[in-house]
Design a protein around this motif. Structure first.
Motif, mmCIF file in Angstrom:
data_model
loop_
_atom_site.group_PDB
_atom_site.id
_atom_site.type_symbol
_atom_site.label_atom_id
_atom_site.label_comp_id
_atom_site.label_asym_id
_atom_site.label_seq_id
_atom_site.Cartn_x
_atom_site.Cartn_y
_atom_site.Cartn_z
ATOM 1 N N ARG A 122 0.828 -1.211 0.000
ATOM 2 C CA ARG A 122 0.000 0.000 0.000
ATOM 3 C C ARG A 122 0.860 1.258 0.000
ATOM 4 N NH1 ARG A 122 -2.761 2.972 4.164
ATOM 5 N NH2 ARG A 122 -1.950 1.534 5.731
ATOM 6 N N LEU A 123 1.959 1.214 0.743
ATOM 7 C CA LEU A 123 2.842 2.370 0.799
ATOM 8 C C LEU A 123 3.504 2.621 -0.552
ATOM 9 C CD1 LEU A 123 4.155 4.592 2.415
ATOM 10 C CD2 LEU A 123 5.830 2.941 3.255
ATOM 11 N N LEU A 124 4.014 1.567 -1.194
ATOM 12 C CA LEU A 124 4.631 1.726 -2.507
ATOM 13 C C LEU A 124 3.613 2.207 -3.532
ATOM 14 C CD1 LEU A 124 6.933 -1.441 -2.677
ATOM 15 C CD2 LEU A 124 7.585 0.920 -2.187
ATOM 16 N N PHE A 125 2.384 1.714 -3.432
ATOM 17 C CA PHE A 125 1.337 2.156 -4.347
ATOM 18 C C PHE A 125 1.059 3.642 -4.162
ATOM 19 C CE2 PHE A 125 -3.150 3.077 -5.146
ATOM 20 C CZ PHE A 125 -3.254 2.706 -6.486
ATOM 21 N N ARG A 126 1.023 4.097 -2.913
ATOM 22 C CA ARG A 126 0.773 5.509 -2.652
ATOM 23 C C ARG A 126 1.895 6.384 -3.191
ATOM 24 N NH1 ARG A 126 -0.967 6.820 3.371
ATOM 25 N NH2 ARG A 126 -1.072 8.876 2.392
ATOM 26 N N ILE A 127 3.123 5.916 -3.042
ATOM 27 C CA ILE A 127 4.262 6.676 -3.561
ATOM 28 C C ILE A 127 4.169 6.807 -5.073
ATOM 29 C CG2 ILE A 127 6.758 6.599 -3.926
ATOM 30 C CD1 ILE A 127 6.994 5.367 -1.147
ATOM 31 N N ALA A 128 3.899 5.678 -5.748
ATOM 32 C CA ALA A 128 3.777 5.713 -7.202
ATOM 33 C C ALA A 128 2.597 6.568 -7.632
ATOM 34 C CB ALA A 128 3.637 4.292 -7.745
ATOM 35 N N ALA A 129 1.467 6.459 -6.918
ATOM 36 C CA ALA A 129 0.271 7.205 -7.290
ATOM 37 C C ALA A 129 0.492 8.708 -7.147
ATOM 38 C CB ALA A 129 -0.911 6.755 -6.429
ATOM 39 N N ILE A 130 1.110 9.134 -6.035
ATOM 40 C CA ILE A 130 1.368 10.561 -5.828
ATOM 41 C C ILE A 130 2.354 11.072 -6.866
ATOM 42 C CG2 ILE A 130 2.433 12.231 -4.267
ATOM 43 C CD1 ILE A 130 1.194 10.764 -1.952
ATOM 44 N N SER A 131 3.404 10.297 -7.141
ATOM 45 C CA SER A 131 4.396 10.706 -8.135
ATOM 46 C C SER A 131 3.752 10.915 -9.495
ATOM 47 C CB SER A 131 5.504 9.654 -8.243
ATOM 48 O OG SER A 131 6.144 9.451 -7.003
ATOM 49 N N LEU A 132 2.980 9.928 -9.943
ATOM 50 C CA LEU A 132 2.358 10.019 -11.262
ATOM 51 C C LEU A 132 1.283 11.101 -11.306
ATOM 52 C CD1 LEU A 132 2.112 6.212 -12.127
ATOM 53 C CD2 LEU A 132 3.830 7.876 -12.877
ATOM 54 N N ALA A 133 0.570 11.312 -10.198
ATOM 55 C CA ALA A 133 -0.458 12.346 -10.164
ATOM 56 C C ALA A 133 0.171 13.736 -10.296
ATOM 57 C CB ALA A 133 -1.261 12.256 -8.871
ATOM 58 N N VAL A 134 1.260 13.978 -9.579
ATOM 59 C CA VAL A 134 1.942 15.278 -9.679
ATOM 60 C C VAL A 134 2.492 15.472 -11.085
ATOM 61 C CG1 VAL A 134 3.882 16.649 -8.843
ATOM 62 C CG2 VAL A 134 2.500 15.352 -7.225
ATOM 63 N N GLU A 135 3.122 14.433 -11.630
ATOM 64 C CA GLU A 135 3.670 14.535 -12.982
ATOM 65 C C GLU A 135 2.570 14.782 -14.011
ATOM 66 O OE1 GLU A 135 7.458 11.515 -12.202
ATOM 67 O OE2 GLU A 135 5.875 10.975 -13.619
ATOM 68 N N ALA A 136 1.444 14.092 -13.868
ATOM 69 C CA ALA A 136 0.341 14.264 -14.815
ATOM 70 C C ALA A 136 -0.216 15.680 -14.752
ATOM 71 C CB ALA A 136 -0.756 13.243 -14.529
ATOM 72 N N THR A 137 -0.347 16.216 -13.543
ATOM 73 C CA THR A 137 -0.856 17.580 -13.393
ATOM 74 C C THR A 137 0.064 18.589 -14.069
ATOM 75 O OG1 THR A 137 -1.891 16.988 -11.279
ATOM 76 C CG2 THR A 137 -1.559 19.338 -11.729
ATOM 77 N N ILE A 138 1.358 18.453 -13.830
ATOM 78 C CA ILE A 138 2.329 19.356 -14.463
ATOM 79 C C ILE A 138 2.288 19.197 -15.977
ATOM 80 C CG2 ILE A 138 4.775 19.933 -14.665
ATOM 81 C CD1 ILE A 138 5.130 18.872 -11.807
#
Length: 444
Positions: A122-138
């Motif tokens: 769950r922790l690794l999933f959250r890290i990947a999800a936050i990373s990709l979400a920030v990148e997608a927004t930018i």
């Protein structure tokens, strides 16, 4: 494989080293360059190491030397390096905290607010999800701006948006323009998303998660999170003011811009100083007053367990509290009514002094290998490589192969060294059943 399973922390340097070698071999292929020729080994090795370590230093003109395939490879290596750093830091913290005794485990848990072993997925999933979400927004913001304002074809705008979003969040620093981001530095819609992306990526997941979870009660944050967030804010403001003061009248950096553009460029460049790697002003034209400030900011770097390098913000400010307590004659080092463990103080001193030793050794080696190089140029490039900041005064591409290999080694050590060293120091913590008589040797 038994030795590897006994110490899984070793997976970090092995994983990064393997990824760099694979990236080197791919970048050496003739269809990775615009000239359809084999790339020299050192050039490909340097580029792959810079991408995987999310540094951004380059020895060739990135947009003109590499074709679309080569740039995609660099993007993939940067993304793998960034997520690998975050995932590796996560696993190391979990492994370290569960290899310590109960008392030290509780200390680590209190300071990092980390999850249990059962929550790794769950922790690794959250890290990947936050990373990709920030990148997608930018990427969305950049794509729309380039498409609407600059008349890019949609596909071209999308590629530029995705490329720079990945580089920004992962603190990579590669750009698709020969002058970096100088040509876009007056456009807040392009510069600010990348600047904030670099700042978020440079905070580190422990501080980021705890700040999100407890944003209503910042007084309840752990010492590590307080040092990281308040320390980062302090450095951001101090660096911004120092850059404005040093470069306000420099016609080659900020001097010729109207004052709103000066403020924008100074803020964005200061956000990139500590490991972002992008340049929105001409770094090679910086005045002598600004270079020491930049070297200091690069050396400090970003937050622990982040895509940023350096000795880390928490290390720097913890040492400041240690010095303050010593000057006041306090028996304990306290941060916001919390006593800091002696082991953490020793670890901070060790990390900082080893960082200084590596930078000094690298600078001396570079000076010896290259005749006539100005000393402050060598110090700047070495600090940039060790801290994975990626800024350059133009020396890296003019170095001989031996000098470039020195920078490669520093990028690798600066990237994986902090993770493995920190875990090794924590795992080496032990309690003795006896203590030797105390003496106080003269100091100073």
């Amino acid at each position: 494989m038994h030795w590897l399973m006994q110490r899984p922390v070793r997976l970090v340097p092995i994983g990064f080293g393997t990824t760099i070698l694979i990236g080197t071999l791919v970048l050496m292929l003739p269809w990775a360059t615009g000239q359809q020729r084999h790339t020299p080994f050192v050039t490909a090795f340097f580029t792959a190491a810079s991408a995987v370590s999310v540094t951004g230093l380059a020895v060739v003109d990135t947009p003109n030397y590499w074709n679309d395939f080569g740039l995609v490879v660099i993007t993939v290596l940067t993304q793998v390096g960034g997520l690998g750093i975050l995932a590796g830091a996560t696993l190391i913290i979990l492994v370290v905290s569960h290899r310590l005794g109960l008392r030290n485990r509780l200390l680590v848990q209190a300071e990092t607010a980390e999850f249990g072993l059962g929550d790794v997925r769950r922790l690794l999933f959250r890290i990947a999800a936050i990373s990709l979400a920030v990148e997608a927004t930018i990427a969305v913001i950049l794509t729309l701006r380039l498409w609407v304002r600059y008349d890019y074809a949609f596909g071209e705008a999308l590629w530029a948006g995705v490329f720079h979003a990945v580089q920004a969040f992962n603190n990579g620093g590669f750009a698709l323009y020969t002058d970096g981001l100088i040509g876009l530095s007056s456009d807040a819609w392009l510069i600010l998303p990348m600047a904030f992306g670099a700042l978020i990526g440079g905070l580190g997941f422990p501080a980021l998660f705890e700040a999100i979870r407890g944003w209503r009660h910042p007084a309840g944050w752990s010492v590590a999170t307080k040092l990281t967030l308040w320390g980062s804010a302090t450095l951001l403001i101090a660096g911004f003011l120092a850059l404005l003061a040093a470069e306000w009248s420099n016609p080659y950096t900020l001097g010729i811009r109207p004052w709103p553009d000066k403020l924008l460029a100074a803020f964005a460049q200061n956000a990139f100083f500590r490991t972002g790697g992008f340049n929105v002003i001409n770094i090679e034209a910086l005045g002598e007053e600004g270079i020491p400030v930049i070297i200091a900011l690069m050396f400090i770097g970003g937050g622990s367990a982040s895509t940023a390098g350096g000795i880390k913000v928490s290390t720097f400010f913890l040492l400041a509290f240690v010095i303050w307590a010593e000057l006041r004659g306090e028996p304990d080092v306290t941060v916001r009514h919390r006593r800091v463990a002696t082991a953490s103080q020793r670890q901070a001193v060790t990390v900082a002094l080893l960082g200084v030793a590596l930078v000094v050794a690298g600078t001396v080696t570079l000076i010896l290998l290259t005749e006539g190089v100005p000393h402050h140029f060598a110090l700047f490039e070495v600090t940039s490589a060790f801290s994975t900041a990626g800024l350059s005064l133009g020396l890296a591409r003019d170095l001989p192969a031996s000098g470039q290999i020195v920078l490669i080694a520093l990028m690798y050590i600066g990237r994986v060294g902090s993770l493995t060293l920190g875990s090794a120091l924590a795992l080496n913590t032990r309690r003795r059943l006896y203590r030797y008589p105390e003496e106080q040797p003269l100091v100073g």
